[in-house]
Design a protein around this motif. Structure first.
Motif, PDB file in Angstrom:
ATOM      1  N   GLU A 214       1.276   4.043  -2.867  1.00 30.08           N
ATOM      2  CA  GLU A 214       1.084   5.628  -2.250  1.00 30.08           C
ATOM      3  C   GLU A 214       2.126   6.354  -2.876  1.00 30.08           C
ATOM      4  O   GLU A 214       1.897   7.488  -3.195  1.00 30.08           O
ATOM      5  CB  GLU A 214       0.862   5.663  -0.791  1.00 30.08           C
ATOM      6  CG  GLU A 214       0.331   6.817  -0.375  1.00 30.08           C
ATOM      7  CD  GLU A 214      -0.035   6.623   1.221  1.00 30.08           C
ATOM      8  OE1 GLU A 214      -1.054   6.946   1.907  1.00 30.08           O
ATOM      9  OE2 GLU A 214       1.369   6.246   2.014  1.00 30.08           O
TER      10      GLU A 214
ATOM     11  N   LEU B 143      -8.220   9.670  -3.502  1.00 30.85           N
ATOM     12  CA  LEU B 143      -7.880   8.814  -4.671  1.00 30.85           C
ATOM     13  C   LEU B 143      -9.002   8.573  -5.733  1.00 30.85           C
ATOM     14  O   LEU B 143     -10.062   7.928  -5.319  1.00 30.85           O
ATOM     15  CB  LEU B 143      -7.464   7.589  -4.254  1.00 30.85           C
ATOM     16  CG  LEU B 143      -6.488   6.668  -5.184  1.00 30.85           C
ATOM     17  CD1 LEU B 143      -5.426   7.420  -5.548  1.00 30.85           C
ATOM     18  CD2 LEU B 143      -6.011   5.459  -4.369  1.00 30.85           C
TER      19      LEU B 143
ATOM     20  N   PHE C 139      -4.125  11.654  -7.149  1.00 27.82           N
ATOM     21  CA  PHE C 139      -4.859  11.995  -5.955  1.00 27.82           C
ATOM     22  C   PHE C 139      -5.391  13.290  -6.511  1.00 27.82           C
ATOM     23  O   PHE C 139      -4.826  14.049  -7.520  1.00 27.82           O
ATOM     24  CB  PHE C 139      -3.461  12.386  -5.003  1.00 27.82           C
ATOM     25  CG  PHE C 139      -2.775  11.069  -4.411  1.00 27.82           C
ATOM     26  CD1 PHE C 139      -3.895  10.440  -3.568  1.00 27.82           C
ATOM     27  CD2 PHE C 139      -1.494  11.055  -4.366  1.00 27.82           C
ATOM     28  CE1 PHE C 139      -3.286   9.214  -2.803  1.00 27.82           C
ATOM     29  CE2 PHE C 139      -1.168   9.682  -3.602  1.00 27.82           C
ATOM     30  CZ  PHE C 139      -1.819   9.107  -2.803  1.00 27.82           C
TER      31      PHE C 139
ATOM     32  N   ARG D 170      -9.197  12.510   5.059  1.00 23.75           N
ATOM     33  CA  ARG D 170      -8.143  13.430   4.398  1.00 23.75           C
ATOM     34  C   ARG D 170      -8.699  14.568   3.629  1.00 23.75           C
ATOM     35  O   ARG D 170      -9.811  14.522   2.930  1.00 23.75           O
ATOM     36  CB  ARG D 170      -7.306  12.605   3.591  1.00 23.75           C
ATOM     37  CG  ARG D 170      -6.619  11.187   4.333  1.00 23.75           C
ATOM     38  CD  ARG D 170      -6.001  11.426   5.705  1.00 23.75           C
ATOM     39  NE  ARG D 170      -5.726  10.311   6.229  1.00 23.75           N
ATOM     40  CZ  ARG D 170      -4.735   9.455   6.093  1.00 23.75           C
ATOM     41  NH1 ARG D 170      -3.824   9.817   5.128  1.00 23.75           N
ATOM     42  NH2 ARG D 170      -4.439   8.426   6.661  1.00 23.75           N
TER      43      ARG D 170
ATOM     44  N   PHE E 211       1.949   9.589  -5.504  1.00 26.28           N
ATOM     45  CA  PHE E 211       2.275  10.830  -4.909  1.00 26.28           C
ATOM     46  C   PHE E 211       3.190  11.534  -6.060  1.00 26.28           C
ATOM     47  O   PHE E 211       2.981  12.801  -6.200  1.00 26.28           O
ATOM     48  CB  PHE E 211       3.126  10.719  -3.613  1.00 26.28           C
ATOM     49  CG  PHE E 211       3.485  11.946  -3.174  1.00 26.28           C
ATOM     50  CD1 PHE E 211       2.731  12.768  -2.399  1.00 26.28           C
ATOM     51  CD2 PHE E 211       4.668  12.512  -3.195  1.00 26.28           C
ATOM     52  CE1 PHE E 211       2.898  13.994  -1.831  1.00 26.28           C
ATOM     53  CE2 PHE E 211       4.944  13.681  -2.571  1.00 26.28           C
ATOM     54  CZ  PHE E 211       4.403  14.461  -1.945  1.00 26.28           C
TER      55      PHE E 211
ATOM     56  N   LEU F  24      -6.558   1.849   0.276  1.00 27.08           N
ATOM     57  CA  LEU F  24      -6.085   3.165   0.470  1.00 27.08           C
ATOM     58  C   LEU F  24      -7.340   4.169   0.210  1.00 27.08           C
ATOM     59  O   LEU F  24      -7.373   5.021   0.991  1.00 27.08           O
ATOM     60  CB  LEU F  24      -5.162   3.407  -0.891  1.00 27.08           C
ATOM     61  CG  LEU F  24      -3.996   2.847  -0.689  1.00 27.08           C
ATOM     62  CD1 LEU F  24      -3.071   2.966  -1.986  1.00 27.08           C
ATOM     63  CD2 LEU F  24      -2.882   3.202   0.583  1.00 27.08           C
TER      64      LEU F  24
ATOM     65  N   ASP G  51       0.748  -1.150   0.044  1.00 28.05           N
ATOM     66  CA  ASP G  51       0.042  -0.133  -0.004  1.00 28.05           C
ATOM     67  C   ASP G  51       0.791   1.226  -0.022  1.00 28.05           C
ATOM     68  O   ASP G  51       0.757   2.107  -0.716  1.00 28.05           O
ATOM     69  CB  ASP G  51      -0.895   0.124   1.319  1.00 28.05           C
ATOM     70  CG  ASP G  51      -2.277  -0.973   1.191  1.00 28.05           C
ATOM     71  OD1 ASP G  51      -2.013  -1.838   0.253  1.00 28.05           O
ATOM     72  OD2 ASP G  51      -3.173  -0.879   1.857  1.00 28.05           O
ATOM     73  N   ARG G  52       1.776   1.218   0.745  1.00 27.97           N
ATOM     74  CA  ARG G  52       2.839   2.299   0.992  1.00 27.97           C
ATOM     75  C   ARG G  52       3.476   2.688  -0.337  1.00 27.97           C
ATOM     76  O   ARG G  52       3.692   3.831  -0.646  1.00 27.97           O
ATOM     77  CB  ARG G  52       3.720   2.394   2.033  1.00 27.97           C
ATOM     78  CG  ARG G  52       3.259   1.997   3.646  1.00 27.97           C
ATOM     79  CD  ARG G  52       2.554   3.362   4.127  1.00 27.97           C
ATOM     80  NE  ARG G  52       1.202   3.773   3.503  1.00 27.97           N
ATOM     81  CZ  ARG G  52       0.037   3.007   3.830  1.00 27.97           C
ATOM     82  NH1 ARG G  52      -0.142   2.095   4.578  1.00 27.97           N
ATOM     83  NH2 ARG G  52      -1.035   3.281   3.125  1.00 27.97           N
TER      84      ARG G  52
ATOM     85  N   ASP H  49      -9.027   4.263   3.485  1.00 29.11           N
ATOM     86  CA  ASP H  49      -8.341   4.886   4.504  1.00 29.11           C
ATOM     87  C   ASP H  49      -8.389   6.489   4.303  1.00 29.11           C
ATOM     88  O   ASP H  49      -8.681   7.258   5.194  1.00 29.11           O
ATOM     89  CB  ASP H  49      -6.759   4.418   4.120  1.00 29.11           C
ATOM     90  CG  ASP H  49      -6.019   5.143   5.356  1.00 29.11           C
ATOM     91  OD1 ASP H  49      -6.434   5.512   6.111  1.00 29.11           O
ATOM     92  OD2 ASP H  49      -4.757   4.939   5.201  1.00 29.11           O
ATOM     93  N   TYR H  50      -8.295   6.820   3.081  1.00 30.45           N
ATOM     94  CA  TYR H  50      -8.379   8.592   2.772  1.00 30.45           C
ATOM     95  C   TYR H  50      -9.757   8.783   3.067  1.00 30.45           C
ATOM     96  O   TYR H  50     -10.024  10.257   3.326  1.00 30.45           O
ATOM     97  CB  TYR H  50      -7.947   8.695   1.426  1.00 30.45           C
ATOM     98  CG  TYR H  50      -6.588   8.241   0.949  1.00 30.45           C
ATOM     99  CD1 TYR H  50      -5.615   8.213   1.962  1.00 30.45           C
ATOM    100  CD2 TYR H  50      -6.201   7.815  -0.324  1.00 30.45           C
ATOM    101  CE1 TYR H  50      -4.559   7.876   1.694  1.00 30.45           C
ATOM    102  CE2 TYR H  50      -4.934   7.290  -0.582  1.00 30.45           C
ATOM    103  CZ  TYR H  50      -3.968   7.329   0.443  1.00 30.45           C
ATOM    104  OH  TYR H  50      -2.793   7.033   0.074  1.00 30.45           O
TER     105      TYR H  50
END
Length: 231
Positions: A39, A106, A115, A102, A43, A72, A35-36, A75-76
């Motif tokens: 991300e 996404l 994003f 956030r 980004f 993701l 996931d990271r 999560d956002y």
């Protein structure tokens, strides 16, 4: 009955075995979280990235990428946090706590993911971007950019005639910032013709040049074209 250890079920938190090494598995370094990793890729993206392209970048199956994107996005949006402790291993028991919604989201557009600022903050961001853009460009650059936007395709000499000043350095500045670009050449003189770029449309927050406001109401005499007399 005694169970053969070889036939025992796999532990819930066991990591799946990978048949090949991937960019997430660099020898001598801690294994990266899926996931990271996605991300980080999203980004730095300057345009939407397709699910297939993301899968190719990390050498993982498309199905895993779709699942990671869903985590993701949730999560956002303020859902349960992803990546605790690892998102590409078996899911751990959820604690019931929700994350923070956030200011970005996404979004899938044009066949890819990118994003975007949430709609709630459009006015805030638009005002900030306009203010920053105005500070970064000189008055001469803004005037030249307006001439190109409304008169394109247009040559340097034609821009200079409208503005009644030498525009060579300003044109180079605008081209260097990717706000204008060479689009054609004049069939009679061979002069380079300039037009605006998609990046300018993004800065202005419009989809096409058709959304530019009419120029006539902005001129002192209310006539079409540009007022050459700047005295």
């Amino acid at each position: 009955m005694t169970t053969d250890p070889a036939e025992a079920p796999t532990a819930p938190h066991a990591s799946p075995e990978l048949s090949v090494a991937t960019p997430l598995d660099v020898p001598g370094q801690p294994r990266l979280d899926l996931d990271r990793a996605l991300e980080a890729l999203l980004f730095v993206a300057d345009r939407p990235i397709s699910t297939v392209a993301l899968a190719a970048a990390v050498a993982r199956p498309v199905a895993e990428i779709r699942a990671a994107i869903a985590r993701l996005a949730a999560d956002y949006d303020g859902g349960a946090p992803s990546g605790e402790p690892r998102t590409d291993e078996a899911a751990t028991e959820q604690s019931g706590e929700r994350g923070i919604r956030r200011g970005f989201e996404l979004r899938e557009v044009g066949g890819g993911w990118r994003f975007y600022v949430r709609d709630d903050y459009d006015a805030l961001i638009a005002g900030f971007v306009i203010e920053q853009s105005t500070q970064k460009l000189s008055q001469a650059a803004l005037e030249t950019l307006a001439v190109v936007a409304y008169k394109q395709p247009i040559s340097r000499s034609a821009i200079a005639a409208i503005r009644a000043v030498n525009v060579d350095s300003v044109v180079r500045t605008l081209a260097g910032r990717a706000l204008i670009t060479e689009v054609d050449t004049d069939p009679e003189t061979g002069a380079i013709l300039y037009g605006t770029t998609d990046q300018l449309l993004e800065h202005l927050g419009i989809n096409s040049l058709d959304e530019l406001p009419p120029i006539s109401p902005l001129l002192d005499d209310g006539q079409g074209g540009f007022d050459v007399d700047r005295a």
